[in-house]
Design a protein around this motif. Structure first.
Motif, PDB file in Angstrom:
ATOM      1  N   VAL A 123       0.842  -1.190   0.000  1.00  0.00           N
ATOM      2  CA  VAL A 123       0.000   0.000   0.000  1.00  0.00           C
ATOM      3  C   VAL A 123       0.881   1.245   0.000  1.00  0.00           C
ATOM      4  N   ASP A 124       1.987   1.195   0.749  1.00  0.00           N
ATOM      5  CA  ASP A 124       2.935   2.307   0.818  1.00  0.00           C
ATOM      6  C   ASP A 124       4.340   1.756   0.562  1.00  0.00           C
ATOM      7  N   PRO A 125       4.734   1.648  -0.714  1.00  0.00           N
ATOM      8  CA  PRO A 125       6.005   0.996  -1.024  1.00  0.00           C
ATOM      9  C   PRO A 125       7.223   1.697  -0.442  1.00  0.00           C
ATOM     10  N   GLU A 126       7.216   3.025  -0.401  1.00  0.00           N
ATOM     11  CA  GLU A 126       8.387   3.711   0.148  1.00  0.00           C
ATOM     12  C   GLU A 126       8.541   3.413   1.635  1.00  0.00           C
ATOM     13  N   ALA A 127       7.439   3.451   2.374  1.00  0.00           N
ATOM     14  CA  ALA A 127       7.507   3.150   3.803  1.00  0.00           C
ATOM     15  C   ALA A 127       7.947   1.716   4.036  1.00  0.00           C
ATOM     16  N   GLN A 128       7.459   0.793   3.210  1.00  0.00           N
ATOM     17  CA  GLN A 128       7.854  -0.605   3.343  1.00  0.00           C
ATOM     18  C   GLN A 128       9.342  -0.799   3.054  1.00  0.00           C
ATOM     19  N   ALA A 129       9.826  -0.182   1.983  1.00  0.00           N
ATOM     20  CA  ALA A 129      11.240  -0.305   1.644  1.00  0.00           C
ATOM     21  C   ALA A 129      12.113   0.310   2.735  1.00  0.00           C
ATOM     22  N   ARG A 130      11.700   1.444   3.257  1.00  0.00           N
ATOM     23  CA  ARG A 130      12.480   2.068   4.330  1.00  0.00           C
ATOM     24  C   ARG A 130      12.485   1.183   5.573  1.00  0.00           C
ATOM     25  N   TRP A 131      11.344   0.555   5.872  1.00  0.00           N
ATOM     26  CA  TRP A 131      11.288  -0.295   7.061  1.00  0.00           C
ATOM     27  C   TRP A 131      12.228  -1.489   6.910  1.00  0.00           C
ATOM     28  N   TRP A 132      12.146  -2.174   5.775  1.00  0.00           N
ATOM     29  CA  TRP A 132      13.009  -3.333   5.582  1.00  0.00           C
ATOM     30  C   TRP A 132      14.472  -2.933   5.439  1.00  0.00           C
ATOM     31  N   ALA A 137      14.357   5.024  -4.047  1.00  0.00           N
ATOM     32  CA  ALA A 137      12.977   5.328  -4.418  1.00  0.00           C
ATOM     33  C   ALA A 137      12.955   5.776  -5.866  1.00  0.00           C
ATOM     34  N   GLY A 138      12.082   5.153  -6.660  1.00  0.00           N
ATOM     35  CA  GLY A 138      11.969   5.551  -8.056  1.00  0.00           C
ATOM     36  C   GLY A 138      11.225   6.875  -8.152  1.00  0.00           C
ATOM     37  N   GLU A 139      11.925   7.946  -8.572  1.00  0.00           N
ATOM     38  CA  GLU A 139      11.308   9.262  -8.611  1.00  0.00           C
ATOM     39  C   GLU A 139      10.114   9.260  -9.554  1.00  0.00           C
ATOM     40  N   GLY A 140       8.937   9.555  -9.013  1.00  0.00           N
ATOM     41  CA  GLY A 140       7.727   9.549  -9.813  1.00  0.00           C
ATOM     42  C   GLY A 140       7.238   8.173 -10.188  1.00  0.00           C
ATOM     43  N   LYS A 141       7.857   7.146  -9.639  1.00  0.00           N
ATOM     44  CA  LYS A 141       7.492   5.769  -9.946  1.00  0.00           C
ATOM     45  C   LYS A 141       6.752   5.147  -8.758  1.00  0.00           C
TER      46      LYS A 141
END
Length: 232
Positions: A128-137, A147-151
């Motif tokens: 649901v929130d890929p950036e938050a998930q990637a940061r958590w892991w 983070a893919g800018e605009g992606k």
């Protein structure tokens, strides 16, 4: 500083024999002679992290898999020969084919002129929130956050212990609804450190299992293995 290290992958299946043969060939691994007659089957490569456990479960696949594997392949037809089917073919907009394994589980095949011996390229997680998930892991496992800018996706790479290139977290509108059929295991010094990072404890280690089952902030299951007394 990371609090855990990637250990291995686990794939839930309904039919162990056929799915062991399928993933063994697709991933370039070997089924292990040390598998218990009624237990999970380990597929092993040259590195410890290249282990993939094939686990029999009672429940069939019912929804789109929230975690899937992207693999290198010499040709999509080779995957079809093994029993996979094409869900979405390669096109001008898409350089990979979305496939289904023999039990309907999604994965993606990326044709290559040169295919490595170990063919897992990345693990992809609907979020649901890929950036938050990637940061958590990233905080749990280390590596490099991107983070893919605009992606609609973010990813981590150079994660210690991972024998594949990327963990990719991609945006989807729907939340998680059922237990994932693919998950990963981690080694950690303490369970408390993983929980303090924001994981939820689903089942603690007990007389039946040698690990604790946890979930990340979006509910994706993973297992935490702690040092054995003789290793401390």
């Amino acid at each position: 500083m990371s609090v855990a290290r990637f250990k291995d992958l686990c794939v839930d299946v309904s039919s162990v024999g056929p799915m062991t043969e399928f993933w063994e060939t697709v991933l370039g691994l070997s089924s292990s002679a040390d598998a218990a007659a009624d237990g999970p089957v380990p597929l092993r490569g040259d590195l410890p992290g290249q282990t993939v456990w094939i686990n029999k479960v009672a429940e069939p696949r019912t929804v789109k898999q929230r975690v899937h594997l992207d693999v290198h392949t010499s040709a999509i037809a080779d995957l079809e020969t093994l029993g996979a089917t094409v869900q979405s073919p390669i096109s001008a907009e898409q350089s990979w084919a979305v496939m289904e394994d023999p039990e309907g589980g999604e994965f993606c095949g990326f044709p290559r002129d040169s295919v490595p011996a170990y063919r897992l390229m990345e693990v992809v997680v609907d979020s649901v929130d890929p950036e938050a998930q990637a940061r958590w892991w990233h905080g749990v496992l280390g590596g490099d956050f991107n983070a893919g800018e605009g992606k609609p996706y973010s990813w981590i790479e150079n994660v210690p212990g991972t024998p594949f290139d990327y963990f990719v977290f991609i945006a989807v509108p729907e939340p998680k609804t059922v237990k994932n059929r693919i998950h990963w295991d981690v080694d950690a010094g303490t369970l408390d450190a993983v929980l303090a990072a924001g994981a939820t404890l689903l089942r603690p280690q007990d007389d039946a299992i040698d690990w604790s089952v946890c979930a990340d902030p979006e509910g994706n299951e993973f297992c935490v293995f702690l040092p054995k007394p003789e290793d401390v």
